[in-house]
Motif scaffolding. Structure first.
Motif, mmCIF file in Angstrom:
data_model
loop_
_atom_site.group_PDB
_atom_site.id
_atom_site.type_symbol
_atom_site.label_atom_id
_atom_site.label_comp_id
_atom_site.label_asym_id
_atom_site.label_seq_id
_atom_site.Cartn_x
_atom_site.Cartn_y
_atom_site.Cartn_z
ATOM 1 N N PHE A 1 0.836 -1.213 0.000
ATOM 2 C CA PHE A 1 0.000 0.000 0.000
ATOM 3 C C PHE A 1 0.868 1.259 0.000
ATOM 4 O O PHE A 1 0.660 2.183 -0.792
ATOM 5 N N LEU A 2 1.859 1.257 0.880
ATOM 6 C CA LEU A 2 2.733 2.431 0.974
ATOM 7 C C LEU A 2 3.454 2.672 -0.343
ATOM 8 O O LEU A 2 3.497 3.798 -0.859
ATOM 9 N N ARG A 3 3.993 1.605 -0.892
ATOM 10 C CA ARG A 3 4.762 1.749 -2.113
ATOM 11 C C ARG A 3 3.889 2.244 -3.256
ATOM 12 O O ARG A 3 4.272 3.139 -4.008
ATOM 13 N N GLU A 4 2.725 1.652 -3.366
ATOM 14 C CA GLU A 4 1.826 2.055 -4.444
ATOM 15 C C GLU A 4 1.447 3.531 -4.300
ATOM 16 O O GLU A 4 1.461 4.286 -5.274
ATOM 17 N N ALA A 5 1.147 3.924 -3.074
ATOM 18 C CA ALA A 5 0.760 5.317 -2.839
ATOM 19 C C ALA A 5 1.880 6.256 -3.261
ATOM 20 O O ALA A 5 1.652 7.251 -3.955
ATOM 21 N N VAL A 6 3.103 5.939 -2.862
ATOM 22 C CA VAL A 6 4.224 6.837 -3.154
ATOM 23 C C VAL A 6 4.539 6.856 -4.636
ATOM 24 O O VAL A 6 4.677 7.932 -5.250
ATOM 25 N N GLU A 7 4.615 5.699 -5.247
ATOM 26 C CA GLU A 7 5.034 5.679 -6.640
ATOM 27 C C GLU A 7 3.973 6.276 -7.556
ATOM 28 O O GLU A 7 4.293 6.937 -8.554
ATOM 29 N N LEU A 8 2.708 6.064 -7.228
ATOM 30 C CA LEU A 8 1.653 6.662 -8.048
ATOM 31 C C LEU A 8 1.617 8.177 -7.849
ATOM 32 O O LEU A 8 1.414 8.928 -8.800
ATOM 33 N N ALA A 9 1.820 8.611 -6.638
ATOM 34 C CA ALA A 9 1.831 10.055 -6.389
ATOM 35 C C ALA A 9 2.986 10.711 -7.131
ATOM 36 O O ALA A 9 2.855 11.821 -7.648
ATOM 37 N N ALA A 10 4.113 10.008 -7.187
ATOM 38 C CA ALA A 10 5.260 10.573 -7.897
ATOM 39 C C ALA A 10 4.940 10.741 -9.378
ATOM 40 O O ALA A 10 5.325 11.743 -10.002
ATOM 41 N N LEU A 11 4.236 9.774 -9.944
ATOM 42 C CA LEU A 11 3.902 9.872 -11.369
ATOM 43 C C LEU A 11 2.991 11.064 -11.648
ATOM 44 O O LEU A 11 2.939 11.553 -12.776
ATOM 45 N N GLU A 12 2.274 11.504 -10.622
ATOM 46 C CA GLU A 12 1.436 12.699 -10.808
ATOM 47 C C GLU A 12 2.273 13.974 -10.821
ATOM 48 O O GLU A 12 1.822 14.998 -11.289
ATOM 49 N N ASP A 13 3.473 13.884 -10.284
ATOM 50 C CA ASP A 13 4.312 15.073 -10.151
ATOM 51 C C ASP A 13 5.388 15.159 -11.222
ATOM 52 O O ASP A 13 6.340 15.927 -11.080
ATOM 53 N N HIS B 1 1.402 -3.365 -12.529
ATOM 54 C CA HIS B 1 2.716 -3.970 -12.282
ATOM 55 C C HIS B 1 2.899 -4.307 -10.814
ATOM 56 O O HIS B 1 3.247 -5.430 -10.445
ATOM 57 N N LEU B 2 2.666 -3.327 -9.968
ATOM 58 C CA LEU B 2 2.903 -3.541 -8.540
ATOM 59 C C LEU B 2 1.969 -4.609 -7.988
ATOM 60 O O LEU B 2 2.360 -5.411 -7.140
ATOM 61 N N ARG B 3 0.753 -4.630 -8.482
ATOM 62 C CA ARG B 3 -0.191 -5.614 -7.956
ATOM 63 C C ARG B 3 0.078 -7.004 -8.511
ATOM 64 O O ARG B 3 -0.264 -8.005 -7.867
ATOM 65 N N ALA B 4 0.683 -7.078 -9.677
ATOM 66 C CA ALA B 4 1.067 -8.391 -10.197
ATOM 67 C C ALA B 4 2.109 -9.016 -9.279
ATOM 68 O O ALA B 4 2.044 -10.197 -8.933
ATOM 69 N N VAL B 5 3.071 -8.201 -8.893
ATOM 70 C CA VAL B 5 4.078 -8.684 -7.958
ATOM 71 C C VAL B 5 3.404 -9.142 -6.673
ATOM 72 O O VAL B 5 3.688 -10.211 -6.132
ATOM 73 N N PHE B 6 2.478 -8.336 -6.221
ATOM 74 C CA PHE B 6 1.798 -8.632 -4.961
ATOM 75 C C PHE B 6 0.983 -9.919 -5.065
ATOM 76 O O PHE B 6 0.927 -10.706 -4.108
ATOM 77 N N ALA B 7 0.369 -10.135 -6.212
ATOM 78 C CA ALA B 7 -0.512 -11.295 -6.368
ATOM 79 C C ALA B 7 0.271 -12.599 -6.277
ATOM 80 O O ALA B 7 -0.275 -13.633 -5.882
ATOM 81 N N ASP B 8 1.540 -12.555 -6.632
ATOM 82 C CA ASP B 8 2.358 -13.768 -6.575
ATOM 83 C C ASP B 8 2.462 -14.317 -5.161
ATOM 84 O O ASP B 8 2.629 -15.524 -4.958
ATOM 85 N N ILE B 9 2.347 -13.430 -4.202
ATOM 86 C CA ILE B 9 2.702 -13.819 -2.845
ATOM 87 C C ILE B 9 1.808 -14.931 -2.311
ATOM 88 O O ILE B 9 2.283 -15.874 -1.673
ATOM 89 N N GLU B 10 0.538 -14.857 -2.603
ATOM 90 C CA GLU B 10 -0.363 -15.893 -2.083
ATOM 91 C C GLU B 10 0.025 -17.270 -2.634
ATOM 92 O O GLU B 10 -0.053 -18.272 -1.926
ATOM 93 N N ARG B 11 0.441 -17.296 -3.878
ATOM 94 C CA ARG B 11 0.871 -18.557 -4.469
ATOM 95 C C ARG B 11 2.097 -19.099 -3.728
ATOM 96 O O ARG B 11 2.164 -20.272 -3.349
ATOM 97 N N ILE B 12 3.044 -18.209 -3.480
ATOM 98 C CA ILE B 12 4.246 -18.619 -2.762
ATOM 99 C C ILE B 12 3.889 -19.121 -1.371
ATOM 100 O O ILE B 12 4.435 -20.104 -0.873
#
Lengths: 241, 241
Positions: free
Chosen positions: A89-101, A205-216
């Motif tokens: 959540f933190l990472r997504e918030a920061v990286e998306l906010a950066a893309l707005e700037d 992209h970020l959520r694809a990485v995240f989705a892998d975790i449940e499988r692992i």
DNA sequence: CGACCGGATCTTGTATACAAGTACTGGTTC
DNA sequence: GAACCAGTACTTGTATACAAGATCCGGTCG
């Protein structure tokens, strides 16, 4: 014990070296989740006293990578799915906010650097650790483009759990090519000045990485925290070389 | 030296108590930016040894609230406008992202809690420290509404600089009523389910706080970091008590 | 009077000693 | 054989001792 002065490379080991060595071992799973960390053993193995080791463990425990139980022991923390979600959540918030700037005119030097980075990422047969380093540099590069590079440090400190899970995912999964392709797509939108599309691609992209975790998690549940705050026992495998 | 066993309230001072006491003193400006912190003096004044004090200073330096110069000294870091901007960016990113994740049905207990909080904020003649605590609780409450309460810890750790600047702003500025009104407006939009309006109001609110800082800086430049990484001298005023 | 040099006194960094508490181990007892 | 109990060896937390270095003060020399 053999080779107590093991990593004799330590010229004058300060705390920073000890800290970074330990952090690297934890992140690369060389010290796997659940491993018992004895201040005395670590100090002896690294050829220093307890003081720098202890201070490093305190810092690592602040990052959530290590758990310290007074009078019981210190342990590499298991991957906590909740903390992984937090970091996500933190990472997504920061990286998306950066893309707005993003500025109107992108720094040409940075753009060239990122292009070269993407080239390297798609090199066939690339080493996994190298890909990880390039991946880190790519995401940091995007933050630098928007002038928020220093926010990366906070993200890094919080995403230790995420990194370990990601590493597991990449070891197991297909080649990193898929992620490299996503990087390319994100950057294409950035160069075109289409922040909205870049944000969408980044989120995917970020959520694809995240989705892998449940499988692992289903495959290697012992690496994850079970339910509550269970205290590990001392007789856990002390994986130290 | 008088009263070396000063804060005799310390029953069995562990590191946590020392850390929290020091952090509070820094955030409330009781230990102002630039103040020299001697591990020995602090230890003597708190009635503990150097060890817990030193470990606390290390943690505070990780938060950027303290700077440690080996063989020179430790100092309360001046308010770095760049770090304030970083914290502002991080905070805005997180809080706005949380507003995007609000559930359809808000937790009634949390809503009631926030309503009561806002009531308290608007109490006339409210103490400044109390307002600060309520402000913190309000923003944390919004994160709890969206299920991202744990991200608050990261924000807190990163916004030390921001907090000190904010505190300066409130000491100097008009009553906190203005900020309380903004809180009310944000929460009204949240309750209406208008996430977009809530986001806009939140952005305005956070940036209003941020905008105060430049004014404060013009008035009290000595509290801010001048330009580069200037090393303070040892003879700085050791404000202790 | 001014520049320079050395010791005394600080600083943090590291190493070690002690304290308090937990968990395992082995013997004892039933 | 099984349960219990005490001892022992471990853990982290704290206190202290020592080491390396930087600053500052005072005397000395030009």
């Amino acid at each position: 014990m053999m080779g107590a002065v093991a990593s004799s490379a330590g010229k004058k080991s300060n705390r920073r070296e000890v800290y970074e060595a330990l952090r690297r071992k934890v992140l690369t799973m060389e010290l796997p989740p659940g491993a018992a960390l004895s201040e005395n053993e670590l100090a002896a193995a690294m050829g220093v006293s307890r003081t720098p080791v202890r201070e490093s463990l305190i810092l690592l425990s602040e990052e959530g990578l290590v758990q310290v139980f007074p009078q019981i022991g210190s342990f590499v923390s298991r991957v906590d799915p909740e903390k992984v979600a937090d970091a996500q959540f933190l990472r997504e918030a920061v990286e998306l906010a950066a893309l707005e700037d993003l500025p109107e005119e992108l720094d040409p030097a940075l753009v060239a650097e990122l292009e070269a980075n993407l080239e390297q990422q798609r090199r066939p047969g690339i080493d996994l650790e190298e890909f990880f380093a390039l991946d880190e540099a790519f995401h940091l590069g995007l933050l630098r483009l928007s002038g928020h590079a220093s926010a990366w440090a906070t993200v890094v400190a919080a995403k230790g759990h995420l990194d370990r899970a990601r590493r597991l995912g990449l070891y197991d999964a297909q080649s990193p090519a898929e992620f490299a392709d996503q990087h390319v797509e994100i950057f294409r939108s950035v160069r075109r000045g289409d922040a909205d599309l870049a944000r969408r691609a980044m989120r995917v992209h970020l959520r694809a990485v995240f989705a892998d975790i449940e499988r692992i998690r289903a495959r290697s549940p012992e690496l994850f925290a079970s339910n509550s705050a269970s205290v590990p026992t001392r007789r856990n495998v002390v994986v130290w070389e």
